[in-house]
Design a protein around this motif. Structure first.
Motif, PDB file in Angstrom:
ATOM      1  N   LEU A 118     -42.395  19.481  92.607  1.00  8.91           N
ATOM      2  CA  LEU A 118     -43.619  18.690  92.572  1.00  8.91           C
ATOM      3  C   LEU A 118     -44.691  19.287  93.483  1.00  8.91           C
ATOM      4  O   LEU A 118     -45.871  19.389  93.106  1.00  8.91           O
ATOM      5  CB  LEU A 118     -43.295  17.261  93.008  1.00  8.91           C
ATOM      6  N   THR A 119     -44.250  19.707  94.675  1.00  8.12           N
ATOM      7  CA  THR A 119     -45.206  20.210  95.662  1.00  8.12           C
ATOM      8  C   THR A 119     -45.814  21.539  95.252  1.00  8.12           C
ATOM      9  O   THR A 119     -47.037  21.722  95.307  1.00  8.12           O
ATOM     10  CB  THR A 119     -44.518  20.364  97.031  1.00  8.12           C
ATOM     11  N   ILE A 120     -44.967  22.468  94.818  1.00 11.50           N
ATOM     12  CA  ILE A 120     -45.492  23.803  94.510  1.00 11.50           C
ATOM     13  C   ILE A 120     -46.364  23.792  93.263  1.00 11.50           C
ATOM     14  O   ILE A 120     -47.361  24.519  93.165  1.00 11.50           O
ATOM     15  CB  ILE A 120     -44.337  24.815  94.383  1.00 11.50           C
ATOM     16  N   PHE A 121     -46.027  22.923  92.287  1.00  9.47           N
ATOM     17  CA  PHE A 121     -46.891  22.831  91.108  1.00  9.47           C
ATOM     18  C   PHE A 121     -48.151  22.004  91.396  1.00  9.47           C
ATOM     19  O   PHE A 121     -49.161  22.156  90.707  1.00  9.47           O
ATOM     20  CB  PHE A 121     -46.115  22.262  89.920  1.00  9.47           C
ATOM     21  N   PHE A 122     -48.097  21.128  92.392  1.00  7.44           N
ATOM     22  CA  PHE A 122     -49.320  20.465  92.870  1.00  7.44           C
ATOM     23  C   PHE A 122     -50.301  21.518  93.398  1.00  7.44           C
ATOM     24  O   PHE A 122     -51.501  21.479  93.101  1.00  7.44           O
ATOM     25  CB  PHE A 122     -48.974  19.461  93.963  1.00  7.44           C
ATOM     26  N   ALA A 123     -49.758  22.463  94.180  1.00  8.00           N
ATOM     27  CA  ALA A 123     -50.598  23.544  94.700  1.00  8.00           C
ATOM     28  C   ALA A 123     -51.128  24.419  93.575  1.00  8.00           C
ATOM     29  O   ALA A 123     -52.300  24.820  93.574  1.00  8.00           O
ATOM     30  CB  ALA A 123     -49.801  24.381  95.700  1.00  8.00           C
ATOM     31  N   LEU A 124     -50.262  24.719  92.581  1.00  8.80           N
ATOM     32  CA  LEU A 124     -50.703  25.547  91.459  1.00  8.80           C
ATOM     33  C   LEU A 124     -51.799  24.827  90.666  1.00  8.80           C
ATOM     34  O   LEU A 124     -52.819  25.437  90.308  1.00  8.80           O
ATOM     35  CB  LEU A 124     -49.515  25.861  90.548  1.00  8.80           C
ATOM     36  N   GLY A 125     -51.608  23.544  90.356  1.00  3.21           N
ATOM     37  CA  GLY A 125     -52.633  22.798  89.625  1.00  3.21           C
ATOM     38  C   GLY A 125     -53.944  22.730  90.376  1.00  3.21           C
ATOM     39  O   GLY A 125     -55.034  22.858  89.785  1.00  3.21           O
ATOM     40  N   ASP A 182     -42.665  19.442  87.112  1.00  2.00           N
ATOM     41  CA  ASP A 182     -43.716  20.449  87.306  1.00  2.00           C
ATOM     42  C   ASP A 182     -45.048  19.988  86.706  1.00  2.00           C
ATOM     43  O   ASP A 182     -46.117  20.148  87.323  1.00  2.00           O
ATOM     44  CB  ASP A 182     -43.298  21.774  86.674  1.00  2.00           C
ATOM     45  N   SER A 183     -45.008  19.418  85.519  1.00  2.00           N
ATOM     46  CA  SER A 183     -46.233  18.957  84.852  1.00  2.00           C
ATOM     47  C   SER A 183     -46.880  17.824  85.633  1.00  2.00           C
ATOM     48  O   SER A 183     -48.114  17.773  85.777  1.00  2.00           O
ATOM     49  CB  SER A 183     -45.918  18.495  83.430  1.00  2.00           C
ATOM     50  N   LEU A 184     -46.039  16.913  86.164  1.00  2.53           N
ATOM     51  CA  LEU A 184     -46.581  15.811  86.961  1.00  2.53           C
ATOM     52  C   LEU A 184     -47.247  16.331  88.228  1.00  2.53           C
ATOM     53  O   LEU A 184     -48.339  15.896  88.604  1.00  2.53           O
ATOM     54  CB  LEU A 184     -45.464  14.833  87.314  1.00  2.53           C
TER      55      LEU A 184
END
Length: 355
Positions: free
Chosen positions: A82-89, A141-143
């Motif tokens: 969740l955290t790393i895809f938050f950064a990516l988004g 990841d999408s969330l």
């Protein structure tokens, strides 16, 4: 943000490059984590859990560390996704925001990109020893990417509101300043109109004085001898004893030495008519002398001064003439005639002092 893009194109390009590099770096980091085997990944997440338990001992609940690590393994890994895809988004949406497109398209493009990368990442894990492709990880990841994108778009929205408010306030100030300047221009126009009216009045006064002067030249019944002097005074100043007593001009035309005096060696007339005639003659004589001085000098406002002298002389003659028909006694008329003569000569002195 759109205002920022329009006002600062070079700085916007710098941000675009920066967020592009940040996005590539996060993607490389995610790929690196996905390339780890199950044993290596578990060791990394286990080490993180052990540090967390060390900081918060109440999480252990009297159980062995291995049991605690096993129970928290899934939570930590999901939180990591969740955290790393938050950064990516966040990084992807910040990069997309450097382009002038609508907020919905920014969210849609950023989210599609992050979902595709999450799917590719999970598909890549199929070929890593001990790892697998899981739908729950894709959803996590999408969330996370959706939260990151929403966060950045919210920040952009707030910044836009703030910048638009500042622009609106600035426009209001400019409008107010424009209104004040317009009011001042109207006031200036009014002042100019008043000055034009005043100038027109002065021109009318000059025209009236000129008309009086023309009339005065026709009134020669009461001062025949004085008018003969007026006709020949400028040409015969050297032969006129009274002119020599009142005006003595140096060779260099030093006008400050010109003197007008009331005292004369003449006998005071007993008859009031003769007295007033002599006073009028005196005024005409002094008017001619002063104008000769003005005409012979290098004075910038010479014509204006000549007109003033002529106007004052004509006014004094009219006032003295009016006294003869006022019905006053001789004793009352003579002091008034003397005062009018004295005021006129004082006026001529002031004119000469100006040059």
């Amino acid at each position: 943000m759109d205002n920022f893009i329009a006002r600062h194109p070079k700085l916007n390009i710098l941000f675009r490059v920066l967020f592009f590099i940040t996005t590539i770096s996060i993607m490389a980091l995610i790929f690196e984590f996905s390339s780890q085997s199950a044993k290596e990944s578990s060791a990394v997440s286990g080490g993180i859990i052990e540090k967390i338990v060390t900081l918060f001992p109440f999480l252990q609940k009297g159980e062995e560390m291995s049991v605690v690590v096993e129970s928290l393994q899934h939570i930590v890994r999901s939180f990591a996704h969740l955290t790393i895809f938050f950064a990516l988004g966040s990084s992807v949406s910040a990069f997309i925001c450097t382009y002038e497109i609508s907020g919905f398209l920014r969210f849609l493009i950023s989210q599609i990109f992050c979902i595709l990368f999450a799917v590719s990442d999970e598909y890549h894990q199929k070929y890593v020893p001990g790892r697998s492709c899981q739908l729950t990880d894709m959803l996590t990841d999408s969330l996370g990417s959706a939260l990151g994108i929403a966060f950045v778009l919210l920040v952009v929205f707030i910044v836009n509101k703030f910048m638009n408010r500042r622009t609106f306030m600035r426009k209001r100030q400019l409008i107010r300043q424009n209104e004040l300047l317009t009011e001042k221009l109207f006031e200036a126009d009014k002042v100019i109109a008043e000055l034009k009216n005043t100038l027109a009045d002065r021109e009318n006064d000059i025209a009236v004085l000129s008309n009086r002067l023309l009339k005065a030249r026709q009134q020669n019944e009461m001062a025949k001898s004085a008018e003969n002097e007026n006709a020949n005074a400028c040409d015969n100043l050297d032969n006129n004893e009274e002119a020599e007593e009142d005006i003595k001009l140096p060779v260099e035309q030093n006008y400050n030495s010109f003197d007008i005096s009331l005292t004369e060696n003449e006998e005071v007339a007993s008859d009031v008519k003769e007295y007033t005639v002599k006073a009028i003659g005196k005024i005409i004589s002094e008017t001619v002398k002063v104008n000769c001085v003005l005409a012979g000098g290098n004075v910038e406002n010479r014509q204006e001064l000549i007109n003033l002298v002529l106007g004052r002389g004509e006014l004094a003659k009219e006032e003295i003439s009016a006294l003869m028909h006022s019905g006053l006694s001789d004793e009352e008329i003579k002091p008034l005639v003397d005062k009018q003569l004295a005021d006129t000569l004082e006026y001529f002195k002031n004119i000469l002092n100006q040059i």
